[in-house]
Design a protein around this motif. Structure first.
Motif, PDB file in Angstrom:
ATOM      1  N   ILE A   4     -60.698-119.814 -51.074  1.00 43.10           N
ATOM      2  CA  ILE A   4     -60.353-120.826 -51.659  1.00 43.10           C
ATOM      3  C   ILE A   4     -59.306-120.638 -51.924  1.00 43.10           C
ATOM      4  O   ILE A   4     -58.581-119.644 -52.071  1.00 43.10           O
ATOM      5  CB  ILE A   4     -61.438-119.630 -52.907  1.00 43.10           C
ATOM      6  N   LEU A   5     -58.651-121.629 -52.579  1.00 50.37           N
ATOM      7  CA  LEU A   5     -57.502-122.218 -52.790  1.00 50.37           C
ATOM      8  C   LEU A   5     -56.518-120.505 -53.760  1.00 50.37           C
ATOM      9  O   LEU A   5     -57.268-120.773 -54.376  1.00 50.37           O
ATOM     10  CB  LEU A   5     -56.879-123.110 -53.264  1.00 50.37           C
ATOM     11  N   ARG A   6     -55.148-120.438 -53.784  1.00 54.81           N
ATOM     12  CA  ARG A   6     -54.799-119.614 -54.767  1.00 54.81           C
ATOM     13  C   ARG A   6     -54.933-120.589 -56.055  1.00 54.81           C
ATOM     14  O   ARG A   6     -54.317-121.305 -56.164  1.00 54.81           O
ATOM     15  CB  ARG A   6     -53.555-118.854 -53.653  1.00 54.81           C
ATOM     16  N   SER A   7     -54.347-119.156 -56.572  1.00 57.16           N
ATOM     17  CA  SER A   7     -54.005-119.729 -58.378  1.00 57.16           C
ATOM     18  C   SER A   7     -53.544-121.218 -58.514  1.00 57.16           C
ATOM     19  O   SER A   7     -52.572-121.578 -59.152  1.00 57.16           O
ATOM     20  CB  SER A   7     -54.210-119.017 -59.264  1.00 57.16           C
ATOM     21  N   GLU A   8     -51.756-120.855 -57.982  1.00 58.79           N
ATOM     22  CA  GLU A   8     -50.643-121.353 -57.691  1.00 58.79           C
ATOM     23  C   GLU A   8     -51.063-122.780 -57.240  1.00 58.79           C
ATOM     24  O   GLU A   8     -49.831-123.299 -57.699  1.00 58.79           O
ATOM     25  CB  GLU A   8     -49.779-120.034 -57.415  1.00 58.79           C
ATOM     26  N   ILE A  28     -66.683-127.251 -41.290  1.00 58.04           N
ATOM     27  CA  ILE A  28     -66.813-127.744 -42.294  1.00 58.04           C
ATOM     28  C   ILE A  28     -67.601-127.689 -42.962  1.00 58.04           C
ATOM     29  O   ILE A  28     -68.141-129.065 -42.414  1.00 58.04           O
ATOM     30  CB  ILE A  28     -65.551-128.274 -42.331  1.00 58.04           C
ATOM     31  N   TYR A  29     -68.629-127.302 -43.617  1.00 53.81           N
ATOM     32  CA  TYR A  29     -70.047-127.996 -44.006  1.00 53.81           C
ATOM     33  C   TYR A  29     -69.758-127.958 -45.660  1.00 53.81           C
ATOM     34  O   TYR A  29     -69.964-129.436 -45.519  1.00 53.81           O
ATOM     35  CB  TYR A  29     -71.271-126.550 -44.655  1.00 53.81           C
ATOM     36  N   ASP A  30     -68.879-127.567 -45.783  1.00 49.24           N
ATOM     37  CA  ASP A  30     -68.788-128.649 -48.010  1.00 49.24           C
ATOM     38  C   ASP A  30     -67.434-128.266 -48.077  1.00 49.24           C
ATOM     39  O   ASP A  30     -66.774-127.270 -47.909  1.00 49.24           O
ATOM     40  CB  ASP A  30     -69.222-127.669 -48.807  1.00 49.24           C
ATOM     41  N   VAL A  31     -67.282-129.056 -49.570  1.00 48.17           N
ATOM     42  CA  VAL A  31     -65.418-129.212 -50.747  1.00 48.17           C
ATOM     43  C   VAL A  31     -66.127-128.891 -51.447  1.00 48.17           C
ATOM     44  O   VAL A  31     -66.648-129.589 -51.603  1.00 48.17           O
ATOM     45  CB  VAL A  31     -64.541-129.906 -49.855  1.00 48.17           C
ATOM     46  N   GLY A  32     -65.926-128.543 -52.568  1.00 53.87           N
ATOM     47  CA  GLY A  32     -66.088-128.315 -54.213  1.00 53.87           C
ATOM     48  C   GLY A  32     -65.327-127.776 -54.799  1.00 53.87           C
ATOM     49  O   GLY A  32     -64.070-127.075 -54.538  1.00 53.87           O
ATOM     50  N   VAL A  33     -65.190-127.667 -56.148  1.00 46.08           N
ATOM     51  CA  VAL A  33     -64.174-127.334 -57.436  1.00 46.08           C
ATOM     52  C   VAL A  33     -65.383-127.120 -58.550  1.00 46.08           C
ATOM     53  O   VAL A  33     -66.151-127.466 -58.614  1.00 46.08           O
ATOM     54  CB  VAL A  33     -63.594-128.877 -57.674  1.00 46.08           C
ATOM     55  N   GLU A  34     -65.718-125.610 -59.356  1.00 48.08           N
ATOM     56  CA  GLU A  34     -65.889-124.769 -59.881  1.00 48.08           C
ATOM     57  C   GLU A  34     -64.587-123.966 -60.759  1.00 48.08           C
ATOM     58  O   GLU A  34     -64.320-123.127 -60.287  1.00 48.08           O
ATOM     59  CB  GLU A  34     -66.987-124.203 -59.475  1.00 48.08           C
ATOM     60  N   ASP A  35     -64.771-124.558 -62.269  1.00 47.01           N
ATOM     61  CA  ASP A  35     -63.486-124.001 -63.038  1.00 47.01           C
ATOM     62  C   ASP A  35     -62.772-123.417 -62.555  1.00 47.01           C
ATOM     63  O   ASP A  35     -61.743-122.495 -62.085  1.00 47.01           O
ATOM     64  CB  ASP A  35     -64.636-122.520 -63.634  1.00 47.01           C
ATOM     65  N   ASN A  36     -62.074-124.209 -61.618  1.00 46.30           N
ATOM     66  CA  ASN A  36     -60.511-124.565 -61.079  1.00 46.30           C
ATOM     67  C   ASN A  36     -60.167-124.043 -59.865  1.00 46.30           C
ATOM     68  O   ASN A  36     -59.405-123.447 -59.889  1.00 46.30           O
ATOM     69  CB  ASN A  36     -59.836-123.981 -62.456  1.00 46.30           C
ATOM     70  N   LEU A  58     -70.692-119.938 -56.092  1.00 48.03           N
ATOM     71  CA  LEU A  58     -70.045-121.417 -56.350  1.00 48.03           C
ATOM     72  C   LEU A  58     -71.291-121.890 -56.145  1.00 48.03           C
ATOM     73  O   LEU A  58     -71.909-122.337 -55.077  1.00 48.03           O
ATOM     74  CB  LEU A  58     -69.238-121.496 -55.443  1.00 48.03           C
ATOM     75  N   GLY A  59     -71.453-123.629 -57.349  1.00 46.44           N
ATOM     76  CA  GLY A  59     -72.395-124.480 -56.446  1.00 46.44           C
ATOM     77  C   GLY A  59     -73.818-124.438 -56.500  1.00 46.44           C
ATOM     78  O   GLY A  59     -74.912-125.310 -56.118  1.00 46.44           O
ATOM     79  N   ASN A  60     -73.978-123.150 -57.750  1.00 48.02           N
ATOM     80  CA  ASN A  60     -75.136-122.822 -57.625  1.00 48.02           C
ATOM     81  C   ASN A  60     -75.753-122.659 -56.382  1.00 48.02           C
ATOM     82  O   ASN A  60     -77.562-122.901 -56.774  1.00 48.02           O
ATOM     83  CB  ASN A  60     -75.824-123.850 -58.941  1.00 48.02           C
TER      84      ASN A  60
END
Length: 650
Positions: free
Chosen positions: A40-44, A73-81, A6-8
């Protein structure tokens, strides 16, 4: 998700937990070469735009918190939903797991943990951040006793729309404040209520309310009073109980005004100082009073007195010549007189019976009937000239069904003859149905058991069933057992890993080498390479050193000689000069140091009186050992250095 980057930057290594809103993974940060936890947030939830926007804002706000008792908390991100939070990796267990293992915690340990949680909340509240989901599942305890509160970002972003009736989120409703259950305004005092419930569970080993569904539990938080902790454990001190009961007041205004006041009282109790907590309990019923027994004689005499007074007042009205405009006043006087007469009559009757009791009543010493069968207890009380009255029936694991759990007047006290002694009778141990959790994930299984008032013990074994799923349980589903019994779970740790000893196939014919390796359960990949010193088809290099242990189904890379390609000079006698000493390909197995987390490894080759650096890499010592491929003449030597310090020659 295993192996995904995630996030390279963050390479996911393994799953370490999960809840109703997110799954938690252990990952390696490639940039800083350290382990982190990724939630990681659940898909719902990814299609709820309002939730996602709030999740981002609150997570970024929570990232500003810096406290030793809060997971960073170090980082917050989103990648491919995939919406994720990168946070500090804490090697420990949740407070919920710890309480289950211990049954309940000592007062000293409970105080220590509660103080650390309160200090974390104090820091958050100072920064205008309310957690809103304080529960043992969101509190981590390390082996050295450090306490870390987690999930600030997710808890604040959660709304009523995210609370579903699944086993994953059932845990939260046991710790909801009444205002959260109603969907009302929440503030710092909501965290205080939830912390009070956590303290309650630590000292008693149980949550205040249980129910068949999250809704029923939420309703109990709104409507029902919480039993004091001493009801379940009489050894709990009054000061601890007072703190807990003040935290869990249903009215927000009756709780601690802020977390600092709670923290101050907790530290005073820890330091054995006196605390003064105002009793804020609200009584909605009128206080208990002693009144005379209302029998037929009292009723008849009261009615007669009332009729006499009524006739008397009526006659007064008829005899006196009142002016028309004063009739209203006369009516008020009449009614007042009637009421006063009625009250005086009751008072006289009550006083009469009380005086008669004082004069005629005999003092009786109350015997102890706790633990006796109700029939025996009733007989003993009647023999003493006392009454027997059943006040309540409760489930009890300490008393058999039909036996007395509690009596209203303690043994040794004296009362008047005929005084009724109220008793609470045991209904025996409360039994519950055991749910079937076979083939469920261990996180879901434990949540389901907890909701059914059961504990769990877990044993992991190798299995072809997916990792972390329940293989079997004892007792089986649909059994009935006493509440809070232990259900033993056997859980898969994945397929059993088998190891084989790596043979030395360098110098063997490639077909022989391939057969030997596949017979051991290994996979083989072959690469050919020109070599003028080794015959065609002979193995000149292998990716694992001989005698090392290798997992079954591991791929072993072999380099095989192609011989030397024929050229125009091959038959003219022209060559490349003097034939040099044969080149040898080998693997060096290096055991890493254990006294630090990272080590720089350098390997120098000593050959033909020349010293050359052939390897320079930094390794995490969790790898335990490394295998380094090298090539050189048979006479070559290799020197190994850790962080610049000479460790030996190979």
């Amino acid at each position: 998700m295993i192996g995904k980057i995630l996030g390279n930057r963050y390479e996911i290594v393994e799953k370490i937990g999960g809840g109703g809103m997110a799954l938690v993974y252990k990952a390696r940060c490639r940039l800083l070469n350290r382990f982190v936890a990724i939630k990681i947030l659940r898909s719902e939830f990814i299609n709820d735009e309002e939730f996602i926007n709030k999740f981002r804002r609150e997570s970024q706000a929570a990232a500003s918190l810096s406290h030793p008792n809060i997971v960073s908390i170090y980082d917050v991100g989103v990648e491919d939903n995939v919406y994720y939070i990168v946070m500090e990796y804490v090697n420990g267990k949740t407070l919920k797991q710890y309480i289950r293992e211990q049954g309940k915690l000592s007062i000293e340990e409970s105080l220590d943990i509660a103080i650390k949680i309160a200090e974390a909340l104090s820091h958050a509240h100072e920064n205008h951040i309310v957690h809103r989901d304080i529960k043992p599942h969101n509190i981590l305890v390390t082996e050295d006793g450090r306490v870390k509160v987690t999930d600030f970002g997710i808890a604040r972003a959660a709304t009523a729309s995210t609370v579903t009736n699944t086993s994953n989120v059932i845990g939260s409703v046991h710790y909801f404040s009444p205002e959260q259950a109603r969907g009302g305004y929440t503030d710092e005092k909501s965290d205080i209520y939830s912390l009070g419930v956590v303290m309650y569970e630590m000292v008693t080993g149980r949550v205040p309310f249980q129910g068949d569904s999250p809704i029923s539990v939420a309703l109990k938080h709104i409507q029902e009073d919480i039993e004091p902790p001493s009801y379940f454990d009489s050894s709990i001190s009054k000061s601890i109980e007072s703190i807990i009961m003040k935290c869990v007041q249903k009215d927000q205004s009756l709780r601690y005004g802020n977390i600092e006041l709670l923290l101050s009282d907790l530290k005073k109790v820890r330091d054995r100082e006196e605390i003064d907590i105002e009793d804020n309990t609200i009584f909605y019923d009128s206080p208990t009073r002693i009144i005379p027994r209302i029998d037929d004689d009292l009723i008849n005499s009261t009615v007669k007195e009332y009729d006499d007074v009524k006739k008397k007042n009526k006659k007064k009205v008829e005899d006196n010549e009142y002016e028309p405009e004063k009739k209203g006043t006369s009516k008020i006087v009449t009614i007042t007189a009637i009421l006063l007469a009625f009250i005086l009559t009751l008072g006289f009757a009550g006083g009469f019976f009380w005086i008669r009791g004082q004069i005629q009543g005999k003092e009786v010493t109350v015997p102890s009937v706790v633990g006796l069968h109700r029939d025996v207890a009733e007989q003993q009380l009647l023999e003493k000239g006392l009454g027997f009255k059943v006040k309540n029936e409760v489930f009890s694991s300490n008393f058999k069904a039909g036996h007395i759990v509690e009596q209203s007047i303690d043994a040794g006290n004296t009362v008047k003859s005929g005084f009724p002694i109220e008793v609470t009778i045991s209904k025996g141990e409360q039994e519950v149905d055991v749910p079937d959790v076979v083939n469920k994930h261990i996180d879901d299984a434990e949540a389901i058991l907890d909701n059914h008032e059961l504990k769990s013990s877990v044993k992991y074994i190798p299995s072809d069933i997916p990792k972390d799923y329940v293989i079997s349980q004892t007792p089986d589903g649909a059994s009935r057992v006493p509440a809070w019994s232990i259900v033993s779970l056997v859980v898969s740790q994945g397929p059993e890993i088998k190891y084989v000893v790596m043979p030395n196939v360098i110098g063997d014919n490639v077909e022989d080498a391939k057969k030997e390796l596949t017979d051991l359960g290994l996979l083989v990949e072959i690469k050919e390479e020109e070599n003028e010193n080794v015959d065609k088809g002979i193995v000149i290099w292998q990716s694992f050193t001989a005698n090392s242990e290798v997992e079954e189904n591991t791929t072993v890379n072999l380099t095989v000689s192609k011989g030397i390609e024929a050229d125009n000079n091959s038959n003219t006698g022209e060559g490349t000069g003097t034939v040099e000493e044969d080149v040898v390909y080998n693997n060096l197995t290096i055991i890493l140091a254990k006294d630090k987390s990272e080590v720089e490894v350098k390997i120098y080759r000593i050959q033909d009186n020349e010293r050359e650096l052939v390897y320079n890499q930094t390794h995490n010592t969790n790898e335990e050992s490394i295998s380094v491929p090298v090539e050189g003449k048979k006479s070559a030597k290799y020197e190994v250095y850790f962080d610049g310090e000479f460790k030996g020659e190979i």
